[in-house]
Structure formats: structure tokens, C-alpha cells
Design a protein around this motif. Structure first.
Motif, PDB file in Angstrom:
ATOM      1  N   GLN A   1       0.831  -1.209   0.000  1.00 23.81           N
ATOM      2  CA  GLN A   1       0.000   0.000   0.000  1.00 23.81           C
ATOM      3  C   GLN A   1       0.867   1.262   0.000  1.00 23.81           C
ATOM      4  N   GLU A   2       1.961   1.204   0.721  1.00 25.81           N
ATOM      5  CA  GLU A   2       2.866   2.351   0.749  1.00 25.81           C
ATOM      6  C   GLU A   2       3.473   2.561  -0.650  1.00 25.81           C
ATOM      7  N   TRP A   3       3.817   1.443  -1.273  1.00 27.92           N
ATOM      8  CA  TRP A   3       4.370   1.484  -2.635  1.00 27.92           C
ATOM      9  C   TRP A   3       3.365   2.145  -3.581  1.00 27.92           C
ATOM     10  N   LEU A   4       2.102   1.733  -3.454  1.00 29.91           N
ATOM     11  CA  LEU A   4       1.080   2.306  -4.347  1.00 29.91           C
ATOM     12  C   LEU A   4       0.892   3.791  -4.077  1.00 29.91           C
ATOM     13  N   SER A   5       0.933   4.168  -2.802  1.00 31.50           N
ATOM     14  CA  SER A   5       0.699   5.591  -2.540  1.00 31.50           C
ATOM     15  C   SER A   5       1.878   6.431  -3.035  1.00 31.50           C
ATOM     16  N   GLN A   6       3.080   5.855  -3.021  1.00 29.45           N
ATOM     17  CA  GLN A   6       4.237   6.581  -3.578  1.00 29.45           C
ATOM     18  C   GLN A   6       4.115   6.722  -5.096  1.00 29.45           C
ATOM     19  N   ILE A   7       3.588   5.679  -5.736  1.00 31.63           N
ATOM     20  CA  ILE A   7       3.395   5.753  -7.192  1.00 31.63           C
ATOM     21  C   ILE A   7       2.429   6.910  -7.496  1.00 31.63           C
ATOM     22  N   LYS A   8       1.370   6.955  -6.718  1.00 29.34           N
ATOM     23  CA  LYS A   8       0.355   7.993  -6.937  1.00 29.34           C
ATOM     24  C   LYS A   8       0.949   9.393  -6.753  1.00 29.34           C
ATOM     25  N   LYS A   9       1.827   9.500  -5.770  1.00 32.18           N
ATOM     26  CA  LYS A   9       2.419  10.824  -5.492  1.00 32.18           C
ATOM     27  C   LYS A   9       3.371  11.275  -6.594  1.00 32.18           C
ATOM     28  N   GLY A  10       3.781  10.329  -7.441  1.00 31.57           N
ATOM     29  CA  GLY A  10       4.807  10.631  -8.447  1.00 31.57           C
ATOM     30  C   GLY A  10       4.343  11.525  -9.582  1.00 31.57           C
ATOM     31  N   GLY A  11       3.063  11.788  -9.668  1.00 32.26           N
ATOM     32  CA  GLY A  11       2.596  12.714 -10.706  1.00 32.26           C
ATOM     33  C   GLY A  11       1.602  12.077 -11.642  1.00 32.26           C
ATOM     34  N   ASP A  12       1.248  12.837 -12.662  1.00 27.80           N
ATOM     35  CA  ASP A  12       0.252  12.318 -13.604  1.00 27.80           C
ATOM     36  C   ASP A  12       0.612  12.667 -15.052  1.00 27.80           C
ATOM     37  N   SER A  13       1.914  12.803 -15.315  1.00 27.82           N
ATOM     38  CA  SER A  13       2.283  13.082 -16.707  1.00 27.82           C
ATOM     39  C   SER A  13       1.998  11.838 -17.550  1.00 27.82           C
ATOM     40  N   PHE A  14       1.758  12.072 -18.817  1.00 29.18           N
ATOM     41  CA  PHE A  14       1.406  10.966 -19.714  1.00 29.18           C
ATOM     42  C   PHE A  14       2.495   9.898 -19.707  1.00 29.18           C
ATOM     43  N   GLN A  15       3.738  10.341 -19.815  1.00 34.58           N
ATOM     44  CA  GLN A  15       4.835   9.367 -19.884  1.00 34.58           C
ATOM     45  C   GLN A  15       4.965   8.572 -18.587  1.00 34.58           C
ATOM     46  N   TYR A  16       4.801   9.261 -17.475  1.00 34.48           N
ATOM     47  CA  TYR A  16       4.912   8.599 -16.164  1.00 34.48           C
ATOM     48  C   TYR A  16       3.849   7.502 -16.037  1.00 34.48           C
ATOM     49  N   ILE A  17       2.617   7.846 -16.401  1.00 32.31           N
ATOM     50  CA  ILE A  17       1.531   6.858 -16.293  1.00 32.31           C
ATOM     51  C   ILE A  17       1.763   5.706 -17.270  1.00 32.31           C
ATOM     52  N   LEU A  18       2.190   6.059 -18.473  1.00 33.28           N
ATOM     53  CA  LEU A  18       2.461   5.026 -19.485  1.00 33.28           C
ATOM     54  C   LEU A  18       3.536   4.051 -18.984  1.00 33.28           C
ATOM     55  N   ASP A  19       4.566   4.605 -18.381  1.00 33.72           N
ATOM     56  CA  ASP A  19       5.640   3.751 -17.844  1.00 33.72           C
ATOM     57  C   ASP A  19       5.093   2.809 -16.781  1.00 33.72           C
ATOM     58  N   TRP A  20       4.225   3.323 -15.924  1.00 31.56           N
ATOM     59  CA  TRP A  20       3.709   2.462 -14.854  1.00 31.56           C
ATOM     60  C   TRP A  20       2.780   1.380 -15.394  1.00 31.56           C
ATOM     61  N   VAL A  21       1.929   1.750 -16.341  1.00 33.89           N
ATOM     62  CA  VAL A  21       1.028   0.720 -16.889  1.00 33.89           C
ATOM     63  C   VAL A  21       1.873  -0.399 -17.518  1.00 33.89           C
ATOM     64  N   SER A  22       2.904   0.002 -18.251  1.00 35.18           N
ATOM     65  CA  SER A  22       3.788  -1.007 -18.857  1.00 35.18           C
ATOM     66  C   SER A  22       4.471  -1.836 -17.781  1.00 35.18           C
ATOM     67  N   CYS A  23       4.922  -1.163 -16.746  1.00 32.43           N
ATOM     68  CA  CYS A  23       5.635  -1.849 -15.665  1.00 32.43           C
ATOM     69  C   CYS A  23       4.729  -2.882 -14.993  1.00 32.43           C
ATOM     70  N   PHE A  24       3.488  -2.509 -14.727  1.00 31.95           N
ATOM     71  CA  PHE A  24       2.544  -3.454 -14.097  1.00 31.95           C
ATOM     72  C   PHE A  24       2.358  -4.699 -14.985  1.00 31.95           C
ATOM     73  N   ALA A  25       2.164  -4.454 -16.279  1.00 31.16           N
ATOM     74  CA  ALA A  25       1.918  -5.584 -17.199  1.00 31.16           C
ATOM     75  C   ALA A  25       3.167  -6.461 -17.317  1.00 31.16           C
ATOM     76  N   LEU A  26       4.331  -5.817 -17.442  1.00 28.72           N
ATOM     77  CA  LEU A  26       5.581  -6.590 -17.533  1.00 28.72           C
ATOM     78  C   LEU A  26       5.760  -7.454 -16.288  1.00 28.72           C
ATOM     79  N   ALA A  27       5.468  -6.853 -15.137  1.00 34.22           N
ATOM     80  CA  ALA A  27       5.672  -7.556 -13.857  1.00 34.22           C
ATOM     81  C   ALA A  27       4.879  -8.855 -13.815  1.00 34.22           C
ATOM     82  N   VAL A  28       3.611  -8.786 -14.203  1.00 33.47           N
ATOM     83  CA  VAL A  28       2.768  -9.986 -14.147  1.00 33.47           C
ATOM     84  C   VAL A  28       3.307 -11.056 -15.093  1.00 33.47           C
TER      85      VAL A  28
END
Ligand code: SF4
Length: 475
Positions: free
Chosen positions: A260-287
Motif C-alpha cells: 500500500q505504501e508502494w502504491l501511494s508513492q506511485i500515486k504521489k509521483g505525478g500524472d504526466s502521460f509518460q509517467y503513467i504510461l511507464d507504470w502501466v507497462s511496468c505493471f503488465a511486464l511484472a505480471v
């Protein structure tokens, strides 16, 4: 028209990677075979079991751990609960002792190389993923059982192939998107409400909610593990795990032990298009890196495509407004109904339809689910699923070396991003003007599957699998 009742828990199953049709399906087939033997006779009557793998199962079964899955299934190990780090030792013990303990009750002689045969040139007519168990009794009697792994971990036994689950009457029977829309219009309910009403036929609503949240918990655990595990994937392709590096970079080298702390840090990181795109990719790669490592994943609707739905759902939770139990449950219910409609109207098996049946379907499921979550109408939800599939039509399956790694892992990032794009497009559109309906795109997907050359259907006989030279030692 006969109606097949498919529950959210048929569509989302906790299991072990890397393949739903080549790992989870054969695993469950072996468990069913053991049950069947016990029904027919005393387990102690058995002296030997030989397993024959046909078609696509034979061609990519080694890379997909089909033999390992079958042995675990014969031992009656449960794919939902087995500690994944115990698997290697169990298989090593079989290899060393040349014996297997059927249902953890009866030891019989078993040499994997001899008792599991990969019949590379033979295919059974009903489905490319066929497997037969030849059972011999001490008294000399022999018989066989044949099963088909028809995609997404679903298994049918020969003789039951035409059987349709009819034991349960649903208040809202659905075979097509048009059926679903009809019920939505008639009742005014959202798609997730309709699905929940149907689920209530199987169990109490509280149980469904609890089970769906457990599915999400398993998905989230998988994302977290994938983002925090480094190294190379097994199989010899020397594919480096990328979610670990990407997570580390995006988290600026800081490690968060608590999810949960990890998720809240991700959220705090901003909302730029590239940042969000990187995270969506990261989540999918991880699985999918976890999946490729024989890790615990949720089939959604298959293992090869298991990253798309969790990635889009976590995007919805972290970057949109999806962080509530109710919204998570609705997301997964809506997604599951889309998967069911694709399964009934076309296929979710890559051996039947190529990768459009895996990544394409998962993308359509996710697109529909997030569209409802973001406030789309029922028609916009169906439109989003249609758009997501329309742009996966014809996608072939050609995994290098039969491993669910290249192109599979990256392909999940594409499926997730396309789902989000499809949802946005649908939310900005008027479905009345759409030229292509969801049912039409499902039919087109099925027609395309029928026309697709078999070398692009989970055989590793075409595409990237033959154009990227690799040399893997036989094992
Ligand atoms: S290419 Fe697509 S369908 Fe084929 S194994 Fe990979 S993810 Fe599954």
C-alpha cells in the motif's frame, strides 16, 4: 439457443504460469483423470499411467511446462495453493526416484521422458490441445481418457465436448453482446449489476465479493512481486526481467516493503502521460515476468495475457478513481462477462485463434471494465470492448522457443494501453454512430481464427519463432 453458464471464477482462476492452456489446463486434466480413476476403480488397482500430448500441446509443451503440470496434477497438487517454490523439488524427486505418488496416495513407476510422450506430428480432430491418459491396471485391464485444454484453463473431457453447463438457471442468460445489452436496457442495470445477479445463482453475494477481492489480491501480489524480483527468466532465452529495473527507476531507487505504501508513492509521483504510461507497462511486464517464471498468477482470461487486466485495473485504482472495493469488484465482474461472450462466440484459445484470442480478448475485457468504471453507459462499455478487439484482429501467436516470453510479455503492455485508449475513445463517442458492433467483431475474430494458418496458433512453427535464431539445449 443453449446457454453456457460461465462464472467470474471460471474466467479468473488463480494458478501457476506460464500458460493457461498448456500448463493450467493439462494440470487440471490430470487432476480430473485421477478423480475419474477413483470413481471407476480403486486407485490401488493402477500399475501405470502413460500420457500422450498432441498438436500444439506437444509442440510448445516443453516451454510451457506441460509435463511438469501433468505430474503435479497426477499428484493431486492444487494449482491454487501449491507453494510455487516447492515445484522444482517435487519434479526433481520424480526424476531421481523414477516414481510418482498418484493423488499423494499410491506410488507407481514413472519416468517423465518415457511416460509423457510429445507427439509432435499428431493432432486430435476436436481441438489442437489434446492429451490422453493410458491407464493400466494390475489385473491387465487398460483404458484411456482423453481431455482437451480449450483455452484459459478450461478443460473438457472427450465425450463431454458438446455438453453445455445447463445445471444452473441464470436470471440473465447471455450468449452475445446483444443479449447483454437487452438485459441492461430492460432492467436499467449496469453490466456489473447484471453479472452479479447471475453470480447470485451460484452463491451468496458476500461470497462472490470476497472471492473477487481474493482474485484482485492475487493479481496485486503478482504485480508487486514482479516489480521487486530481478534476474533472468528461465528457459534459456536469457531474457532479463524489466519490471524490476523500471520500478526501481520510477521509484528513484527507493524500496517500499509494504504494497500500500508502494502504491501511494506511485500515486504521489505525478500524472504526466509518460509517467503513467511507464507504470502501466511496468505493471503488465511484472505480471508476465512472474508468469514466465512459473510464478503464481491469475488466468485472465489466459496466462499469456494475464498482465493486461491487472495493469489496467491498477491504473484505474492509482491514477483514476477506482480505489474502492466496490469499484474493483465491478471492474472484474464486467471484464469477466466480456471474456465469457468472447469464449462463447469465438475462442480464448491461442491454439484455435492465435494471439487475438489472448491479448485481444484480455484487452477487450479490460477496455469494457474501465469504461464502466469511468462512468460509461452500457453501450459505451460494449463499444470499448469492440474497439479494443478490432485492433487486435489477426494477431498471431508465435512465441520464440515455445516460451511465453517473446513476444508475449511486451504484448501485454500493448494490450493494456490499447484497452485504455479504446475506453477513452468509447467514452468520447456516441455508440449509435458506431459501424461495428461487438458481436460483429467477435464473429470477425472467429472467421479470422478459422482462416489463420495453423503455424500461427501456439505451435512456434511460424513468425518470430522461426525468424529469431536461438539455440536451446533439449531437456
Ligand atoms: S504470442 Fe500471445 S497467444 Fe501466443 S503464447 Fe504469447 S501471449 Fe499467448
Amino acid at each position: 439457443m443453449p446457454h453456457e453458464a460461465i462464472s467470474v471464477f471460471d474466467m479468473f482462476k488463480i494458478g501457476v504460469g506460464p500458460s493457461s492452456s498448456h500448463t493450467l489446463g493439462p494440470w487440471r486434466a490430470a487432476m480430473l483423470c485421477i478423480q475419474s480413476i477413483k470413481k471407476k476403480t480403486n486407485l490401488n488397482a493402477i500399475i501405470s499411467i502413460q500420457v500422450l500430448l498432441y498438436g500444439s500441446l506437444a509442440k510448445t509443451g516443453k516451454g510451457h511446462g506441460t509435463d511438469i503440470a501433468i505430474m503435479l496434477g497426477l499428484m493431486n497438487e492444487d494449482p491454487v495453493t501449491i507453494p510455487v517454490n516447492s515445484i522444482s523439488a517435487k519434479i526433481a524427486a520424480i526424476n531421481a526416484s523414477k516414481q510418482i505418488c498418484l493423488a499423494n496416495e499410491l506410488w507407481i513407476d514413472f519416468q517423465p521422458n518415457h511416460h509423457i510422450q510429445f507427439l509432435y506430428t499428431e493432432t486430435l480432430p476436436f481441438h489442437p490441445n489434446g492429451l490422453s491418459f493410458l491407464i493400466s491396471q494390475k489385473d491387465g485391464e487398460q483404458w484411456s481418457e482423453t481431455y482437451y485444454s480449450v483455452g484459459g484453463g478450461f478443460v473438457v473431457k472427450e465425450g463431454d465436448c458438446d455438453a453445455i453447463k445447463s445445471s444452473i438457471e441464470l436470471p440473465f442468460p447471455i450468449n452475445t453482446a446483444q443479449n447483454l445489452l437487452h438485459w441492461c436496457m430492460k432492467t436499467g442495470l449496469n453490466i456489473s449489476d447484471i453479472v452479479m445477479e447471475n453470480e447470485n445463482s451460484w452463491r451468496a453475494e458476500s461470497e462472490t465479493k470476497k472471492g473477487v477481492l481474493q482474485i484482485w489480491e492475487a493479481m496485486l501480489d503478482c504485480i508487486y512481486r514482479g516489480c521487486h524480483t530481478q534476474g533472468e527468466l528461465p528457459g534459456g532465452l536469457q531474457v532479463r526481467r524489466r519490471a524490476f529495473d523500471l520500478n526501481k527507476k520510477l521509484m528513484r531507487q527507493v524500496y517500499y516493503a509494504n504494497t500500500q505504501e508502494w502504491l501511494s508513492q506511485i500515486k504521489k509521483g505525478g500524472d504526466s502521460f509518460q509517467y503513467i504510461l511507464d507504470w502501466v507497462s511496468c505493471f503488465a511486464l511484472a505480471v508476465n515476468e512472474e508468469n514466465a517464471s512459473f510464478g503464481r498468477v491469475v488466468t485472465a482470461p489466459t496466462n499469456g495475457a494475464a498482465g493486461v487486466i491487472p495493469a489496467v485495473l491498477l491504473y484505474y485504482i492509482v491514477f483514476c478513481d477506482g480505489n474502492s472495493e466496490d469499484k474493483i469488484i465491478r471492474f472484474l465482474l464486467t471484464a469477466s462477462e466480456m471474456g465469457s461472450i468472447f469464449k462463447k462466440g469465438a475462442t480464448i484459445s491461442a491454439a484455435m485463434g492465435g494471439c487475438q484470442a489472448e491479448i485481444g480478448v484480455s484487452s477487450a475485457m479490460a477496455a469494457a471494465a474501465i469504461t464502466e468504471g469511468l462512468g460509461g453507459t452500457q453501450r459505451q462499455v460494449l463499444m470499448a470492448a469492440e474497439i479494443a478487439m478490432e485492433h487486435h484482429l489477426g494477431l498471431t501467436c508465435d512465441p520464440i522457443a515455445g516460451l511465453v516470453q517473446i513476444p508475449c510479455i511486451e504484448r501485454n503492455t500493448m494490450g493494456a494501453i490499447k484497452a485504455i485508449t479504446a475506453a477513452q475513445l468509447a467514452l468520447q463517442s456516441t455508440p449509435d454512430f458506431a459501424k461495428v458492433s461487438l458481436d460483429k467483431v467477435i464473429k470477425t475474430m472467429w472467421d479470422t481464427a478459422l482462416d489463420m494458418n495453423s503455424k500461427y496458433k501456439e505451435t512456434s512453427d511460424g513468425g518470430l519463432a522461426v525468424n529469431i535464431p536461438i539455440s536451446l539445449s533439449e531437456c
